[in-house]
Design an enzyme around this catalytic site. Structure first.
Site, PDB file in Angstrom:
ATOM      1  N   CYS A 116     -25.797 -38.126 -55.204  1.00  0.00           N
ATOM      2  CA  CYS A 116     -24.612 -38.326 -56.061  1.00  0.00           C
ATOM      3  C   CYS A 116     -24.745 -39.538 -56.986  1.00  0.00           C
ATOM      4  CB  CYS A 116     -23.366 -38.465 -55.203  1.00  0.00           C
ATOM      5  SG  CYS A 116     -23.075 -37.003 -54.217  1.00  0.00           S
ATOM      6  N   HIS A 263     -17.694 -41.038 -59.226  1.00  0.00           N
ATOM      7  CA  HIS A 263     -18.228 -39.834 -58.604  1.00  0.00           C
ATOM      8  C   HIS A 263     -17.073 -39.031 -58.013  1.00  0.00           C
ATOM      9  CE1 HIS A 263     -20.678 -36.985 -56.740  1.00  0.00           C
ATOM     10  NE2 HIS A 263     -20.283 -37.308 -55.525  1.00  0.00           N
ATOM     11  N   ASN A 293     -17.481 -31.200 -55.909  1.00  0.00           N
ATOM     12  CA  ASN A 293     -18.492 -32.262 -55.994  1.00  0.00           C
ATOM     13  C   ASN A 293     -19.784 -31.667 -56.561  1.00  0.00           C
ATOM     14  OD1 ASN A 293     -20.449 -34.182 -55.584  1.00  0.00           O
ATOM     15  ND2 ASN A 293     -20.011 -34.501 -53.413  1.00  0.00           N
TER      16      ASN A 293
HETATM   17  N1  ACO Z   1     -11.285 -26.159 -43.293  1.00  0.00           N
HETATM   18  C1  ACO Z   1     -10.470 -26.313 -42.244  1.00  0.00           C
HETATM   19  N2  ACO Z   1     -10.677 -27.211 -41.276  1.00  0.00           N
HETATM   20  C2  ACO Z   1     -11.760 -28.022 -41.389  1.00  0.00           C
HETATM   21  C3  ACO Z   1     -12.660 -27.902 -42.469  1.00  0.00           C
HETATM   22  C4  ACO Z   1     -12.388 -26.932 -43.439  1.00  0.00           C
HETATM   23  N3  ACO Z   1     -13.167 -26.760 -44.525  1.00  0.00           N
HETATM   24  N4  ACO Z   1     -13.618 -28.829 -42.303  1.00  0.00           N
HETATM   25  C5  ACO Z   1     -13.364 -29.485 -41.175  1.00  0.00           C
HETATM   26  N5  ACO Z   1     -12.218 -29.000 -40.619  1.00  0.00           N
HETATM   27  C6  ACO Z   1     -11.545 -29.423 -39.387  1.00  0.00           C
HETATM   28  C7  ACO Z   1     -12.493 -30.104 -38.419  1.00  0.00           C
HETATM   29  O1  ACO Z   1     -13.147 -29.144 -37.627  1.00  0.00           O
HETATM   30  C8  ACO Z   1     -11.532 -30.960 -37.626  1.00  0.00           C
HETATM   31  O2  ACO Z   1     -10.899 -30.145 -36.666  1.00  0.00           O
HETATM   32  P1  ACO Z   1     -10.530 -30.710 -35.194  1.00  0.00           P
HETATM   33  O3  ACO Z   1      -9.596 -31.862 -35.452  1.00  0.00           O
HETATM   34  O4  ACO Z   1      -9.915 -29.538 -34.540  1.00  0.00           O
HETATM   35  O5  ACO Z   1     -11.841 -31.146 -34.625  1.00  0.00           O
HETATM   36  C9  ACO Z   1     -10.491 -31.375 -38.647  1.00  0.00           C
HETATM   37  O6  ACO Z   1     -10.583 -30.427 -39.712  1.00  0.00           O
HETATM   38  C10 ACO Z   1     -10.709 -32.760 -39.197  1.00  0.00           C
HETATM   39  O7  ACO Z   1     -12.083 -32.866 -39.620  1.00  0.00           O
HETATM   40  P2  ACO Z   1     -12.675 -34.188 -40.215  1.00  0.00           P
HETATM   41  O8  ACO Z   1     -14.107 -33.970 -40.561  1.00  0.00           O
HETATM   42  O9  ACO Z   1     -12.347 -35.302 -39.271  1.00  0.00           O
HETATM   43  O10 ACO Z   1     -11.800 -34.318 -41.541  1.00  0.00           O
HETATM   44  P3  ACO Z   1     -11.635 -35.543 -42.510  1.00  0.00           P
HETATM   45  O11 ACO Z   1     -10.224 -35.921 -42.555  1.00  0.00           O
HETATM   46  O12 ACO Z   1     -12.649 -36.618 -42.230  1.00  0.00           O
HETATM   47  O13 ACO Z   1     -11.991 -34.905 -43.911  1.00  0.00           O
HETATM   48  C11 ACO Z   1     -13.809 -34.743 -45.497  1.00  0.00           C
HETATM   49  C12 ACO Z   1     -13.274 -34.324 -44.125  1.00  0.00           C
HETATM   50  C13 ACO Z   1     -12.856 -34.192 -46.543  1.00  0.00           C
HETATM   51  C14 ACO Z   1     -15.178 -34.136 -45.694  1.00  0.00           C
HETATM   52  C15 ACO Z   1     -13.849 -36.278 -45.621  1.00  0.00           C
HETATM   53  O14 ACO Z   1     -14.417 -36.820 -44.458  1.00  0.00           O
HETATM   54  C16 ACO Z   1     -14.631 -36.755 -46.811  1.00  0.00           C
HETATM   55  O15 ACO Z   1     -14.270 -36.528 -47.951  1.00  0.00           O
HETATM   56  N6  ACO Z   1     -15.723 -37.509 -46.613  1.00  0.00           N
HETATM   57  C17 ACO Z   1     -16.518 -38.085 -47.686  1.00  0.00           C
HETATM   58  C18 ACO Z   1     -17.266 -37.054 -48.478  1.00  0.00           C
HETATM   59  C19 ACO Z   1     -18.195 -37.768 -49.474  1.00  0.00           C
HETATM   60  O16 ACO Z   1     -17.859 -38.772 -50.052  1.00  0.00           O
HETATM   61  N7  ACO Z   1     -19.394 -37.293 -49.666  1.00  0.00           N
HETATM   62  C20 ACO Z   1     -20.327 -38.078 -50.446  1.00  0.00           C
HETATM   63  C21 ACO Z   1     -20.937 -37.406 -51.505  1.00  0.00           C
HETATM   64  S1  ACO Z   1     -21.902 -36.034 -51.050  1.00  0.00           S
HETATM   65  C22 ACO Z   1     -23.550 -36.418 -51.495  1.00  0.00           C
HETATM   66  O17 ACO Z   1     -23.900 -37.522 -51.735  1.00  0.00           O
HETATM   67  C23 ACO Z   1     -24.563 -35.318 -51.461  1.00  0.00           C
END
Ligand code: ACO
Length: 336
Positions: A116, A263, A293
């Site tokens: 990214c 980003h 993204n």
């Molecule tokens: N749909 C429904 N439920 C989901 C999904 C989905 N797509 N994905 C995960 N869940 C569920 C999980 O299983 C979990 O369920 P549980 O509580 O029963 O175990 C619950 O939702 C919460 O999951 P988390 O992973 O804890 O969710 P979080 O609030 O952390 O959000 C997210 C996830 C949106 C991915 C967030 O962590 C995020 O944005 N992180 C940063 C992403 C980023 O910046 N990436 C960098 C760039 S990518 C690159 O460089 C290539």
């Protein structure tokens, strides 16, 4: 380095595949919901390429537009830089396929694999190559085709709903004027201790006797793995940190910046960064809602989108800031 040369964005291009995939479409593929995706990330839709398209095809469309838009002939381009982590092949990089498709003879073509942050790294590298006097007109492209590498079952839902495909390109040219369009300052970082918090392990030479086996494949190690919460916390911290650093380097304040292009991984990340830096909402242009993204393509696609929305004009000061796998992060301040 020559002090007499600056780097000017001469042309801008962007390409998104026609196929728009909404959150409702994803509901048909995996156990997810429009509500979950929108609430956690802000994303409503993204574009995914067709089976026939490759990363260099997307890069080609963006490059043709950027070159046309620059007013140069394609033969004036003397260096190609492509930021991508989802290439046509494991090797060589997209830059070589793109160079051939553009019909650009034997000019140098270089790949940047910084996920990214790739485009921000590319801006800094291109600026250095131009300032050194070595190259005059650099085609810098961010191109990603992530959709073919995602686990589109419920197992991969925490990453597959985030990514979109697309490409964006700048033609960057030497500007002999001391003032005016230029890269004013830049700031780059990496912290490889966190490499495994966001990565695709396979195929990989750290995996034993073979880069890819049936077992590695069955375990899904060729799909992205992300520790979302850790990435989120680091992204907020590092993006706000690098913006402060680059403003210090330029001896400027955030109030002097017309537009921030961050980003686009998650709208909530950008809202938090905006709060920490006390930015007005009007200073930030977000595209994650409609593009998802798009990894290294994000900054130039955001630039084109903001231009089309009438938010960028010559003379404006902009900051590009990114954070991603590696971890890598950085920022640049430009005058357009
Ligand atoms: N749909 C429904 N439920 C989901 C999904 C989905 N797509 N994905 C995960 N869940 C569920 C999980 O299983 C979990 O369920 P549980 O509580 O029963 O175990 C619950 O939702 C919460 O999951 P988390 O992973 O804890 O969710 P979080 O609030 O952390 O959000 C997210 C996830 C949106 C991915 C967030 O962590 C995020 O944005 N992180 C940063 C992403 C980023 O910046 N990436 C960098 C760039 S990518 C690159 O460089 C290539």
């Amino acid at each position: 380095m020559s002090d007499a040369l600056n780097t000017k964005i001469l042309g801008v291009g962007g390409y998104l595949p026609e196929n728009k995939v909404t959150n409702f479409d994803l509901e048909e593929m995996m156990d997810t919901s429009d509500e979950w995706i929108k609430q956690r990330t802000g994303i409503e839709s993204r574009h995914w390429a067709t089976d026939e398209q490759s990363t260099s095809d997307l890069a080609l469309e963006a490059s043709i537009e950027a070159i046309q838009n620059s007013g140069l002939k394609k033969e004036d381009i003397d260096f190609i830089l492509v930021a991508s982590c989802s290439g046509d092949a494991d090797f060589p990089g997209v830059s070589c396929f793109l160079q051939a498709k553009l019909g650009l003879g034997t000019i140098a073509a270089l790949e940047i694999k910084q996920q990214c942050s790739g485009f921000v790294y590319g801006m800094t590298l291109a600026d250095s190559l131009i300032k050194s006097g070595l190259y005059k007109n650099i085609l810098l492209v961010g191109a990603e085709l992530q959709s073919k590498g995602l686990d589109k079952t419920s197992r991969g839902r925490n990453t597959s709903v985030l990514f979109g495909d697309g490409a964006g390109a700048f033609v960057l040219s030497a500007n002999p004027e001391l003032d005016g369009p230029r890269v004013i300052a830049s700031d780059l970082h990496a912290d490889g201790r966190h490499a495994e918090e966001l990565w695709i392990p396979a195929p990989g030479c750290a995996l034993g006797s073979s880069r890819m086996t049936q077992e590695i494949f069955d375990q899904g190690m060729h799909f992205p793995y992300m520790n979302g919460k850790v990435v989120f916390v680091h992204a907020v911290k590092r993006m706000s940190e690098t913006v402060r650093t680059v403003l210090d380097k330029a001896k400027m304040t955030s109030k002097e910046i017309d537009l921030f292009l961050f980003h686009q991984a998650n709208l909530r990340i950008n809202q938090k960064v905006g709060e920490m830096l006390e930015l007005d909402d009007a200073q930030v242009h977000n595209t994650v809602q409609k593009f998802g993204n798009t990894t290294a393509a994000t900054i130039p696609l955001g630039f084109k989108d903001a231009m089309e929305a009438g938010k960028i004009k010559r003379g404006d000061k902009l900051i590009f800031a990114a954070f991603g796998s590696g971890f890598t992060w950085g920022s640049v301040i430009i005058e357009y």
